[in-house]
Design an enzyme around this catalytic site. Sequence first.
Site, PDB file in Angstrom:
ATOM      1  CB  CYS A   1      16.952  40.337  -1.709  1.00 51.01           C
ATOM      2  SG  CYS A   1      18.198  39.096  -2.079  1.00 51.01           S
TER       3      CYS A   1
ATOM      4  CB  CYS B   1      20.294  36.949   4.556  1.00 47.77           C
ATOM      5  SG  CYS B   1      20.952  36.375   2.975  1.00 47.77           S
TER       6      CYS B   1
ATOM      7  CB  CYS C   1      19.196  40.868   4.934  1.00 46.71           C
ATOM      8  SG  CYS C   1      19.356  42.111   3.640  1.00 46.71           S
TER       9      CYS C   1
ATOM     10  CB  CYS D   1      31.383  49.502  -1.888  1.00 45.83           C
ATOM     11  SG  CYS D   1      33.044  49.586  -1.239  1.00 45.83           S
TER      12      CYS D   1
ATOM     13  CB  CYS E   1      34.099  47.402  -4.032  1.00 49.81           C
ATOM     14  SG  CYS E   1      33.591  45.952  -3.082  1.00 49.81           S
TER      15      CYS E   1
ATOM     16  CB  CYS F   1      35.508  42.703  -0.169  1.00 51.43           C
ATOM     17  SG  CYS F   1      34.744  43.484   1.252  1.00 51.43           S
TER      18      CYS F   1
ATOM     19  NE  ARG G   1      35.642  48.295   4.393  1.00 50.56           N
ATOM     20  CZ  ARG G   1      35.607  47.757   3.181  1.00 50.56           C
ATOM     21  NH1 ARG G   1      34.634  46.979   2.833  1.00 50.56           N
ATOM     22  NH2 ARG G   1      36.547  48.019   2.314  1.00 50.56           N
TER      23      ARG G   1
END
Length: 352
Positions: free
Chosen positions: A56, A60, A63, A100, A131, A191, A263
């Site tokens: 990616c 972040c 991550c 998801c 999702c 979400c 969640r």
Amino acid sequence: MTATALRHDWTLQEARSLFELPFNDLLFRAQTVHRQNFDPNEVQVSTLLSIKTGACPEDCKYCPQSGHYNTGLEKEKLLELEKVVAEARAARDKGASRFCMGAAWRSPTVKDMPYVLDMVREVKSLGLETCMTLGMLKPEQAAELAEAGLDYYNHNLDTSEKYYSHIITTRTYQDRLDTLENVRNAGMKVCCGGIMGMGEDEDDRVGMLVQLANLPQHPESVPVNMLVKVKGTPMENVEDLDPFEFIRVLAVARIMMPASHVRLSAGRETMNEQMQALCFLAGANSIFYGEKLLTTSNPEADADMALFRRLGIRPEKREQCASETQDEEAIVGALEYEASRHLFYDASLESA
Ligand code: SF4
């Protein structure tokens, strides 16, 4: 049972005062609000699949999928449609009601969109709620996803606006808010939550919850993650968050967003059963069920079933079509199987 009025005018001071309550008072208040809005013994169950893993371009700091860090993660291209459908079918048969799909992208490209839209249509046709989390969305992309039948879009704020630049530099907080607005305007459910234990302070946790609760509409799902420290990421050695502080976040989220599903998300595998039970008491009423949570492992499905049984928790019932009723029957069946399993002792398994 009177549902609590939804507010969008929370002040930082009000939220701070909730955090500062004695733990028992906070939990009592959260549980009271929870009972006014939900069946306290039901938990919504979702399954998550990584449809494109690693490499990616975003940075972040928590991550393992970021291309900026070397975490030894095996990269995968966008999964084929057939594979996604097979995984969704298996999740449905194991009792998930929502599927998801997550892709490690900055945002989907023009080339990716047709594949992603097909995934939505096919998974939806299995009777599952859908999702996706694909990164930033432009208004027209959000509209296309909604048109294909996507129910929810996940896009987390991660932390407070104040702490945000310590976590991500390749996209801004405003970029995130813009995507959330595009998702809403397209008519999808939102979400959106964050990650605790990234070195932020309590004011950042307060700030993030105020930001979420003061959105024009509360997110329908609010994932609260405990950082999973992955070797090779800049967060690998960050100090542990006090577990009670994590539970406070759930409880304050429950009070400020009374009708949202809160969640208990990533990091659950590092929590013992007592901690998870306290999280449910604080108002968490949604989990991921299954073997994988994107790239970090999730507690084994059997352990989840066993914990549900011991706590008298049922998977959430929803008004639904026939195929979704079958999903519930599947998870209730799995619970019953788990409940009966301990009655039979198979010595042949002992040496396995
Ligand atoms: S959290 Fe999402 S956007 Fe950020 S690096 Fe990971 S996959 Fe990319």
